[in-house]
Design a protein around this motif. Structure first.
Motif, PDB file in Angstrom:
ATOM      1  N   TRP A 137       0.807  -1.217  -0.099  1.00 35.37           N
ATOM      2  CA  TRP A 137      -0.131   0.154   0.010  1.00 35.37           C
ATOM      3  C   TRP A 137       1.052   1.318  -0.114  1.00 35.37           C
ATOM      4  CZ3 TRP A 137      -0.170  -3.926   3.488  1.00 35.37           C
ATOM      5  CH2 TRP A 137       0.289  -3.872   4.630  1.00 35.37           C
ATOM      6  N   ARG A 138       2.195   1.010   0.207  1.00 36.74           N
ATOM      7  CA  ARG A 138       3.077   2.239   0.240  1.00 36.74           C
ATOM      8  C   ARG A 138       3.603   2.561  -1.245  1.00 36.74           C
ATOM      9  NH1 ARG A 138       6.665   0.959   5.482  1.00 36.74           N
ATOM     10  NH2 ARG A 138       5.068   1.624   7.244  1.00 36.74           N
ATOM     11  N   THR A 173      -5.047   3.551   1.377  1.00 35.73           N
ATOM     12  CA  THR A 173      -4.610   3.677   2.488  1.00 35.73           C
ATOM     13  C   THR A 173      -5.508   3.310   3.892  1.00 35.73           C
ATOM     14  OG1 THR A 173      -3.498   5.597   1.801  1.00 35.73           O
ATOM     15  CG2 THR A 173      -3.778   5.739   4.217  1.00 35.73           C
ATOM     16  N   TRP A 174      -6.837   3.514   3.402  1.00 36.30           N
ATOM     17  CA  TRP A 174      -8.044   3.200   4.041  1.00 36.30           C
ATOM     18  C   TRP A 174      -8.107   1.682   4.371  1.00 36.30           C
ATOM     19  CZ3 TRP A 174     -13.469   2.500   1.804  1.00 36.30           C
ATOM     20  CH2 TRP A 174     -14.459   2.351   2.681  1.00 36.30           C
ATOM     21  N   ILE A 175      -8.122   0.833   3.148  1.00 33.19           N
ATOM     22  CA  ILE A 175      -8.071  -0.542   3.360  1.00 33.19           C
ATOM     23  C   ILE A 175      -6.838  -1.103   4.250  1.00 33.19           C
ATOM     24  CG2 ILE A 175      -8.372  -2.678   2.132  1.00 33.19           C
ATOM     25  CD1 ILE A 175     -10.877  -0.918   1.951  1.00 33.19           C
ATOM     26  N   SER A 176      -5.731  -0.663   4.040  1.00 35.48           N
ATOM     27  CA  SER A 176      -4.521  -0.969   4.625  1.00 35.48           C
ATOM     28  C   SER A 176      -4.669  -0.593   6.096  1.00 35.48           C
ATOM     29  CB  SER A 176      -3.327  -0.629   3.977  1.00 35.48           C
ATOM     30  OG  SER A 176      -3.169   0.673   4.140  1.00 35.48           O
ATOM     31  N   GLU A 217      -3.475  -7.569  -0.788  1.00 34.40           N
ATOM     32  CA  GLU A 217      -3.623  -7.881  -2.243  1.00 34.40           C
ATOM     33  C   GLU A 217      -4.483  -8.581  -2.800  1.00 34.40           C
ATOM     34  OE1 GLU A 217       0.683  -9.427  -2.341  1.00 34.40           O
ATOM     35  OE2 GLU A 217       1.448  -7.483  -2.891  1.00 34.40           O
ATOM     36  N   HIS A 218      -5.159  -9.471  -2.315  1.00 33.10           N
ATOM     37  CA  HIS A 218      -6.029 -10.109  -2.608  1.00 33.10           C
ATOM     38  C   HIS A 218      -7.168  -9.222  -2.522  1.00 33.10           C
ATOM     39  CE1 HIS A 218      -9.681 -12.973  -2.067  1.00 33.10           C
ATOM     40  NE2 HIS A 218      -9.128 -13.568  -3.025  1.00 33.10           N
ATOM     41  N   TRP A 219      -7.312  -8.363  -1.689  1.00 31.09           N
ATOM     42  CA  TRP A 219      -8.755  -7.460  -1.650  1.00 31.09           C
ATOM     43  C   TRP A 219      -8.647  -6.632  -2.895  1.00 31.09           C
ATOM     44  CZ3 TRP A 219     -12.583  -6.733   2.089  1.00 31.09           C
ATOM     45  CH2 TRP A 219     -13.384  -5.381   1.869  1.00 31.09           C
TER      46      TRP A 219
END
Ligand code: SF4
Length: 367
Positions: A23-24, A32-35, A52-54
């Motif tokens: 996510w970086r 950013t939100w999901i991570s 990654e799957h999401w």
């Protein structure tokens, strides 16, 4: 603490030592939100695969809002705290309806989304929108309890307020998101439970190190006592299919699937409990004829010992279940089970059967 020097030392360290987390690599409010939500209560190494799957499955907010709840829960299966996943979907719907699909941009609007707390709002606002707001998670509390040598519990409001005040004072306008991430990274990699003070880029600023109190910080509140629970769970096989049921919306783990079963009452054997639970939950008369094993797992304060059995119907039993304790249920083929989201104990039961030679001919699992 000299904020300028502290910030310079911290950012210089972070620029060289930050982990290349997925996510970086490409920053957006959505990623950013999901991570950030996934990383709550979960080890970062585990989050990477889920993230990654999401993103493959739900590449944008719209795809989350449109997804069936079953897909969302399945993608979250194993991360626990499933209300986080449900809230993501609720928040995605709000973003579509109230913000036209664009992520809200002020800390207040971000904070108003379902499931978004102060920390997550601060992380999104500072990292994705470069706004100068703090993001104080457990890592940051631990780091600052040592940097400031705080003598009261970090759960106390006074300690949290003091830490927030300090972070706000030194938060650099130019790189607030990087600063917040650097603090969290420092807590994860250096100032962890067992701190590596000899490798610490900000040791010159650390009062606990100077006072030789590092091993006493952070001060933690006494842990609540854990509660032991004994459960019995049965995998009922009938005509080559397995019975599963879906937990009710007001239940713990709502919307997840499970094998019927329940708590063992005083004086009952696990087998007796299972026969009773099957009758109460699905009105089926069953025989627990083979013990699969014992699965132990925890959630919140509960430590569960789950006795697991392979079951069959008695000769006279009706074969149509009545779902008294579930929103729905079905007999499904064993190789269809991976399409359903289970709570971790039941998922582990499935995995233990998959690995057990006694059941390899019954279950042809696909991971
Ligand atoms: S010197 Fe040690 S205790 Fe202090 S901030 Fe660094 S790692 Fe943490």
């Amino acid at each position: 603490m000299n904020g300028n020097i502290f910030t310079k030392d911290l950012l210089a360290w972070y620029d060289h030592h930050a982990r290349a987390l997925p996510w970086r690599l490409e920053r957006s409010p959505y990623r950013t939100w999901i991570s950030e939500v996934m990383a709550q209560q979960t080890q970062i190494d585990r989050v990477i695969g889920y993230f990654e799957h999401w993103m493959d499955q739900f590449p944008n907010i719209e795809s989350v809002a449109k997804a069936h709840e079953e897909q969302i829960l399945k993608a979250w299966e194993g991360l626990g705290y499933y209300s986080r996943a449900r809230n993501i979907q609720k928040a995605a719907a709000v973003i579509i309806q109230e913000y036209g699909g664009d992520f809200p941009q002020t800390p207040e609007d971000i904070r108003s989304l379902p499931g978004v707390g102060e920390y997550t709002a601060g992380a999104i606002a500072s990292i994705a929108f470069r706004l100068p707001v703090p993001a104080i998670d457990a890592n940051v509390l631990r780091v600052f309890s040592r940097l400031l040598d705080i003598e009261i519990s970090v759960s106390d409001k006074a300690a949290k307020d003091e830490i927030a005040k300090q972070v706000c004072q030194i938060l650099p306008e130019a790189r607030p998101g990087t600063f917040n991430q650097a603090l969290m990274e420092l807590g994860a990699l250096v100032c962890s439970k067992r701190p590596l003070c000899e490798n610490c880029p900000v040791s010159d600023h650390c009062v606990a190190l100077k006072n030789k109190t590092v091993d006493k910080r952070p001060v933690l509140s006494p842990k609540k006592k854990s509660i032991q629970i004994e459960m019995a769970t049965g995998v009922l096989l009938s005509a080559g299919k397995v019975l599963i049921q879906k937990r009710k919306p007001d239940d713990i783990w709502p919307g997840l699937w499970e094998f019927p079963g329940g708590g063992i009452e005083s004086g009952e054997s696990p087998e007796e409990a299972l026969v009773r639970e099957y009758m109460e939950e699905v009105e089926l008369d069953i025989i627990p004829h083979e013990k699969i094993g014992v699965i132990k797992y925890s959630y919140t304060r509960y430590r569960v010992t789950m006795h697991c059995y392979l079951c069959k119907l008695t000769d006279t039993a009706p074969v149509t279940p009545v779902f008294n304790e579930a929103s729905e249920g079905a007999f499904v083929l064993p190789d269809e089970l991976d399409g359903f989201a289970f709570p971790s104990g039941h998922r582990r039961l499935l995995e233990s059967m998959r690995e057990d030679v006694r059941y390899s001919s019954l279950f042809s699992f696909s991971v």
